[in-house]
Motif scaffolding. Sequence first.
Motif, PDB file in Angstrom:
ATOM      1  N   ALA A  22      65.287 -33.561  58.093  1.00  0.00           N
ATOM      2  CA  ALA A  22      64.156 -32.640  58.239  1.00  0.00           C
ATOM      3  C   ALA A  22      63.119 -32.885  57.150  1.00  0.00           C
ATOM      4  O   ALA A  22      61.910 -32.869  57.412  1.00  0.00           O
ATOM      5  N   LYS A  23      63.588 -33.136  55.943  1.00  0.00           N
ATOM      6  CA  LYS A  23      62.673 -33.418  54.835  1.00  0.00           C
ATOM      7  C   LYS A  23      61.883 -34.701  55.091  1.00  0.00           C
ATOM      8  O   LYS A  23      60.683 -34.770  54.831  1.00  0.00           O
ATOM      9  N   LYS A  24      62.557 -35.703  55.642  1.00  0.00           N
ATOM     10  CA  LYS A  24      61.897 -36.975  55.936  1.00  0.00           C
ATOM     11  C   LYS A  24      60.827 -36.804  57.017  1.00  0.00           C
ATOM     12  O   LYS A  24      59.741 -37.375  56.927  1.00  0.00           O
ATOM     13  N   ILE A  25      61.113 -35.992  58.035  1.00  0.00           N
ATOM     14  CA  ILE A  25      60.139 -35.751  59.103  1.00  0.00           C
ATOM     15  C   ILE A  25      58.933 -34.990  58.564  1.00  0.00           C
ATOM     16  O   ILE A  25      57.788 -35.288  58.901  1.00  0.00           O
ATOM     17  N   ILE A  26      59.169 -34.019  57.692  1.00  0.00           N
ATOM     18  CA  ILE A  26      58.064 -33.251  57.121  1.00  0.00           C
ATOM     19  C   ILE A  26      57.196 -34.133  56.220  1.00  0.00           C
ATOM     20  O   ILE A  26      55.967 -34.042  56.244  1.00  0.00           O
ATOM     21  N   LEU A  27      57.816 -35.017  55.444  1.00  0.00           N
ATOM     22  CA  LEU A  27      57.038 -35.941  54.609  1.00  0.00           C
ATOM     23  C   LEU A  27      56.212 -36.894  55.466  1.00  0.00           C
ATOM     24  O   LEU A  27      55.063 -37.201  55.135  1.00  0.00           O
ATOM     25  N   LEU A  28      56.783 -37.354  56.572  1.00  0.00           N
ATOM     26  CA  LEU A  28      56.050 -38.225  57.493  1.00  0.00           C
ATOM     27  C   LEU A  28      54.856 -37.488  58.098  1.00  0.00           C
ATOM     28  O   LEU A  28      53.765 -38.048  58.228  1.00  0.00           O
ATOM     29  N   ALA A  29      55.052 -36.216  58.435  1.00  0.00           N
ATOM     30  CA  ALA A  29      53.964 -35.420  59.012  1.00  0.00           C
ATOM     31  C   ALA A  29      52.862 -35.173  57.982  1.00  0.00           C
ATOM     32  O   ALA A  29      51.679 -35.172  58.323  1.00  0.00           O
ATOM     33  N   ARG A  30      53.240 -34.968  56.737  1.00  0.00           N
ATOM     34  CA  ARG A  30      52.228 -34.754  55.693  1.00  0.00           C
ATOM     35  C   ARG A  30      51.411 -36.012  55.443  1.00  0.00           C
ATOM     36  O   ARG A  30      50.225 -35.929  55.122  1.00  0.00           O
ATOM     37  N   GLU A  31      52.036 -37.183  55.581  1.00  0.00           N
ATOM     38  CA  GLU A  31      51.296 -38.439  55.444  1.00  0.00           C
ATOM     39  C   GLU A  31      50.231 -38.569  56.527  1.00  0.00           C
ATOM     40  O   GLU A  31      49.166 -39.131  56.302  1.00  0.00           O
ATOM     41  N   LEU A  32      50.540 -38.042  57.716  1.00  0.00           N
ATOM     42  CA  LEU A  32      49.613 -38.126  58.844  1.00  0.00           C
ATOM     43  C   LEU A  32      48.681 -36.916  58.926  1.00  0.00           C
ATOM     44  O   LEU A  32      47.940 -36.773  59.900  1.00  0.00           O
ATOM     45  N   ASN A  33      48.714 -36.027  57.924  1.00  0.00           N
ATOM     46  CA  ASN A  33      47.893 -34.807  57.873  1.00  0.00           C
ATOM     47  C   ASN A  33      48.112 -33.920  59.098  1.00  0.00           C
ATOM     48  O   ASN A  33      47.174 -33.519  59.779  1.00  0.00           O
ATOM     49  N   LYS A  71      72.050 -26.970  63.182  1.00  0.00           N
ATOM     50  CA  LYS A  71      70.821 -27.259  63.921  1.00  0.00           C
ATOM     51  C   LYS A  71      69.613 -26.817  63.112  1.00  0.00           C
ATOM     52  O   LYS A  71      69.657 -25.803  62.417  1.00  0.00           O
ATOM     53  N   ARG A  72      68.540 -27.594  63.215  1.00  0.00           N
ATOM     54  CA  ARG A  72      67.267 -27.256  62.582  1.00  0.00           C
ATOM     55  C   ARG A  72      66.150 -27.515  63.586  1.00  0.00           C
ATOM     56  O   ARG A  72      66.263 -28.373  64.456  1.00  0.00           O
ATOM     57  N   LEU A  73      65.055 -26.779  63.433  1.00  0.00           N
ATOM     58  CA  LEU A  73      63.892 -26.930  64.295  1.00  0.00           C
ATOM     59  C   LEU A  73      62.667 -27.150  63.427  1.00  0.00           C
ATOM     60  O   LEU A  73      62.421 -26.393  62.484  1.00  0.00           O
ATOM     61  N   VAL A  74      61.914 -28.204  63.736  1.00  0.00           N
ATOM     62  CA  VAL A  74      60.660 -28.498  63.040  1.00  0.00           C
ATOM     63  C   VAL A  74      59.567 -28.516  64.102  1.00  0.00           C
ATOM     64  O   VAL A  74      59.703 -29.177  65.131  1.00  0.00           O
ATOM     65  N   ILE A  75      58.494 -27.768  63.851  1.00  0.00           N
ATOM     66  CA  ILE A  75      57.383 -27.686  64.802  1.00  0.00           C
ATOM     67  C   ILE A  75      56.160 -28.343  64.175  1.00  0.00           C
ATOM     68  O   ILE A  75      55.792 -28.028  63.045  1.00  0.00           O
ATOM     69  N   LEU A  76      55.551 -29.257  64.922  1.00  0.00           N
ATOM     70  CA  LEU A  76      54.350 -29.950  64.467  1.00  0.00           C
ATOM     71  C   LEU A  76      53.187 -29.566  65.372  1.00  0.00           C
ATOM     72  O   LEU A  76      53.323 -29.562  66.595  1.00  0.00           O
ATOM     73  N   LYS A  77      52.048 -29.241  64.786  1.00  0.00           N
ATOM     74  CA  LYS A  77      50.823 -28.951  65.539  1.00  0.00           C
ATOM     75  C   LYS A  77      49.950 -30.202  65.490  1.00  0.00           C
ATOM     76  O   LYS A  77      49.471 -30.592  64.426  1.00  0.00           O
ATOM     77  N   VAL A  78      49.744 -30.824  66.653  1.00  0.00           N
ATOM     78  CA  VAL A  78      49.084 -32.124  66.729  1.00  0.00           C
ATOM     79  C   VAL A  78      47.931 -32.059  67.723  1.00  0.00           C
ATOM     80  O   VAL A  78      48.004 -31.349  68.728  1.00  0.00           O
ATOM     81  N   GLN A  94      63.626 -44.029  60.337  1.00  0.00           N
ATOM     82  CA  GLN A  94      65.034 -44.208  60.004  1.00  0.00           C
ATOM     83  C   GLN A  94      65.614 -42.891  59.501  1.00  0.00           C
ATOM     84  O   GLN A  94      65.391 -42.503  58.364  1.00  0.00           O
ATOM     85  N   LEU A  95      66.354 -42.205  60.355  1.00  0.00           N
ATOM     86  CA  LEU A  95      67.010 -40.963  59.976  1.00  0.00           C
ATOM     87  C   LEU A  95      68.444 -41.262  59.555  1.00  0.00           C
ATOM     88  O   LEU A  95      69.001 -42.295  59.931  1.00  0.00           O
ATOM     89  N   PRO A  96      69.067 -40.377  58.780  1.00  0.00           N
ATOM     90  CA  PRO A  96      70.458 -40.602  58.378  1.00  0.00           C
ATOM     91  C   PRO A  96      71.382 -40.718  59.592  1.00  0.00           C
ATOM     92  O   PRO A  96      71.130 -40.123  60.642  1.00  0.00           O
ATOM     93  N   ALA A  97      72.442 -41.485  59.437  1.00  0.00           N
ATOM     94  CA  ALA A  97      73.402 -41.662  60.524  1.00  0.00           C
ATOM     95  C   ALA A  97      74.087 -40.331  60.820  1.00  0.00           C
ATOM     96  O   ALA A  97      74.387 -39.557  59.917  1.00  0.00           O
TER      97      ALA A  97
END
Length: 106
Positions: A22-33, A71-78, A94-97
């Motif tokens: 989840a942290k990796k996805i949020i960091l990726l989203a912040r890179e893409l604003n 379970k975790r839920l991440v919502i992105l507004k795009v 690349q997410l953890p195995a």
Amino acid sequence: MNTTSIKIKLKSFDHRQIDAAAKKIILLARELNIETRGPVPLPTSRAIYTILRSVHINKKSREQFESRTHKRLVILKVLPTNQKLVTEKISRSQLPAGVWIEIEVS
């Protein structure tokens, strides 16, 4: 502006791996604003299995095993124009195995 939401649902047996994903996805989203919400913890499902220790005798002697699915839920507004790019980047990251990912676009 008209935005679409991308709901990313993560599942794993290990809570540390799912938090790292989840942290990796949020960091990726912040890179893409991209505006993010979450990670929202969803209810953990438990499965308990009871097994006889001895197959032929001692019916009262049993052993129990448990598996938990976190379970975790991440919502992105795009923006609709960037929707395909964002879903591809997330699915190719690349997410953890041991982490399952479901991407829902609405």
